[in-house]
Design an enzyme around this catalytic site. Sequence first.
Site, mmCIF file in Angstrom:
data_model
loop_
_atom_site.group_PDB
_atom_site.id
_atom_site.type_symbol
_atom_site.label_atom_id
_atom_site.label_comp_id
_atom_site.label_asym_id
_atom_site.label_seq_id
_atom_site.Cartn_x
_atom_site.Cartn_y
_atom_site.Cartn_z
ATOM 1 C CG PHE A 222 -1.870 -1.211 1.221
ATOM 2 C CD1 PHE A 222 -2.841 -1.407 0.244
ATOM 3 C CD2 PHE A 222 -1.717 -2.174 2.204
ATOM 4 C CE1 PHE A 222 -3.645 -2.538 0.251
ATOM 5 C CE2 PHE A 222 -2.518 -3.307 2.220
ATOM 6 C CZ PHE A 222 -3.483 -3.486 1.246
ATOM 7 C CD GLU A 226 6.760 4.396 -3.980
ATOM 8 O OE1 GLU A 226 5.530 4.382 -3.758
ATOM 9 O OE2 GLU A 226 7.300 5.200 -4.764
ATOM 10 N NE ARG A 304 1.135 10.172 -8.192
ATOM 11 C CZ ARG A 304 0.741 9.857 -9.431
ATOM 12 N NH1 ARG A 304 -0.513 10.044 -9.802
ATOM 13 N NH2 ARG A 304 1.581 9.353 -10.305
ATOM 14 C CG PHE A 338 2.593 8.990 -4.180
ATOM 15 C CD1 PHE A 338 3.343 8.125 -3.411
ATOM 16 C CD2 PHE A 338 3.280 9.939 -4.936
ATOM 17 C CE1 PHE A 338 4.736 8.189 -3.390
ATOM 18 C CE2 PHE A 338 4.678 10.018 -4.925
ATOM 19 C CZ PHE A 338 5.402 9.136 -4.152
ATOM 20 C CD GLU A 707 -1.120 4.986 -6.418
ATOM 21 O OE1 GLU A 707 -0.704 5.075 -7.593
ATOM 22 O OE2 GLU A 707 -0.666 5.658 -5.485
#
Length: 750
Positions: A222, A226, A304, A338, A707
Amino acid sequence: MKHLDLPLHLRGESLFLDDLPEPANLLHAAVFTAPIAHGEILSLDLEKAQRSKGTAGVFCWRDIPGENQVGGIIPDEPLMAEHEVSFMGETLALAAAETPALARLATQKIRASFREAPPILNPRDAFALGRLVAPPRTFSLGDTDSAWSLCDTITEGQADSGGQEHFYLETQNALAIPTENRGMKVYASTQAPAGVQRGVARVLGLPLNRVEVEVRRLGGGFGGKEDQATPWACLAALAAFRLQRPVKLLLNRHEDMAWTGKRHPYSADFKIGLTRDGRILAYQVMFYQNSGAAADLSTAILERTLFHTSNSYYIPHVRAAAACCYTHLPPFTAFRGFGAPQAMFVLEAAIHKAAQAMNLHPRIIQEKNLLREGDLFPYGMPAENCRARRCWQRADQLCDFQRRQEEAENFNATHRFIKKGIAIMPVCFGISFTNTTLNQAGALAHVYTDGSVNISSGAVEMGQGVNMKLRAVAARVFNIDPERISILPANTTHVANSSPTAASTGADLNGAAVELACLQILARLKQTAALMMGDPNPHSIQIRAGRFLQKEQDSGLTWEKVIAEAYKRRTDLSAHAFYATPGIFFDRSIEKGEPFAYHVYGTALTRVTVDCLRGTYDVDQVSIVHDAGRSLHPQIDRGQVEGGLIQGLGWMTMEELIYDEQGRQRAASAASYKVPDLKSTPEELHVHFLEDGYNPKAVMNSKAVGEPPFMYGIGVYFAIAEALKAFNPEKEMFYNAPLTPEKILLHLHS
Ligand code: MTE
Ligand code: LUZ
Ligand code: MOS
């Protein structure tokens, strides 16, 4: 097509990192972390710990042979604190012992002293003090300053959203095994095998080719793995390197919840201007991102946020500014969406507030301002193949928004304490890493002499089904049964320099590379088949259901026969291929470009019932029209849409990170942090995929799905807000997620 991984999951046979057979001589590691959020380290005494029972070694930053640094974008994050503590839970030392319990016992014998300083926890305070990770950024379109004078209504306000714990079922863990000649093999639970490889190489001072990282699958990522799987893998590797023994490090649930990064909390100020008939002319917003104590991915996430300032709407005059603010909390990190959900929440709050001022239902404003083909996003990219209105209209057709609203109003007219509300949530999410470089992938395909196939790529399976999708791609190219295809664990020695599996691009990027690799082998097989048929033209040859056809006629040649012949003729039955998303670019000096390959669109209708005496609520219905393109695997995409929605509504309504004044996370266990469960699932949940979707910008006309559905959950906040308005029409709504029952009660009755 069946989802071939499911039987393994259901029988509990899928292997996760902690299920791997343990190597001989294995040690277990535990870490000692800062008990304060901010201060100077006066002393760190490891001696007693080193003599603790069963302990092989205790290490601090001085024991790091390479660089004490794990910052991926900005080098501001030590693996272990040196002289200063900047968040509670920061690693100070590491112990390796015969069992996990003995390792934890050793860490309890570590003594440290500090000169404490007050922590800064709020991004606005941090901003005022100039504690910025990077200079603030501003995206703008049109001329916002002069647009205000053309507006009939101008509404200003504040909207805040909280962080969110990833709550992956598999906590952070890693297993490091020294290899000959002082190399290191690391089994990691990461979305970024190459990121872990770089991190371990940096910390150990090794060249990349001496560090091998392998990932079979994750029990959920999720976004939480990362970037933030890397330090744990580095710590295991450090102990393994120093002791030349295998070392495993596995956080327990409380440790993971207390120490690791989460979704970024945001605070924002907005100003929105509309014409009398509901057209949004101007929107101005300032986002204060709580970045935590290190940059991590914050700058990318902030970017983002800016890209999604206007979500699914066309607004001719936009000025959006944003800043990453350093606080003394564990570094916040990637989480599904994000930064985009945080932006979309603010705009929906602005629309909601404006609608209240104009005495309209927000959906009237929303619909009027939906993107049309060719409309510009604030970063100068035109909406191409725009499905914003089609998704909205299809959802309206299926659900009849007007009737739903009237039903709620009729109900509310006859019920005093129980109120219903509806909200519509349109979503538009850009697909591609906003860092253009990351939009690349490699794949390696092997066809064996019995006709079975192995595929390697950089893609990490974390429950999102990317492995099944890669199998679907290979099976479609070869036109064979997907059961004959296996997907190997992501391994840095098979496919090098892979990007993280993130930004919803896992299937797009790796799938495209797999397609190219398989096509190369297929071309060679067709050539072989042509030779076998005595046909000089391999282009007239097709493969269907494992048989080769010549001008649509069955040639009698099977997949196996042609492979056997190709092998005999010494044909390469392996291929590597590489894919890089074409046509994308972004110029940060002017904040303009076309950073996304395409956008994903959808619309959700939400209906809720609120008990205005108790502050509790039920989500009665969520109906979603989602554009999945031509899905590689509709069953998986449905799961992604449903799961994303539920995770999104958890963020909006119940998941609450509570920090005390010392910077301690007070809800760091499953008992105190509420995540959605079966009871939070809408009574009625419909997912409808938009018809005749196609998408020339991704593999086999599919669309990324990971996402975008998260943001449908935002609708729940505003459906509840509508119900609250019905209970008390005079009271001004607040925009401070999560909208917990406690906040609802305080709002209604104070
Ligand atoms: N679904 C499951 N079951 N588990 C996960 O960890 N991660 C999400 C999403 N769906 C996740 C998930 C996130 S944050 C992303 S970016 C995408 O999956 C990543 O996978 P993809 O790019 O292959 O869609
Ligand atoms: N990670 C990243 C992401 O590095 N860049 C992105 O644009 C992104 N977007 C979504 C999720 N992770
Ligand atoms: Mo997802 S936040 O891109 O891992």
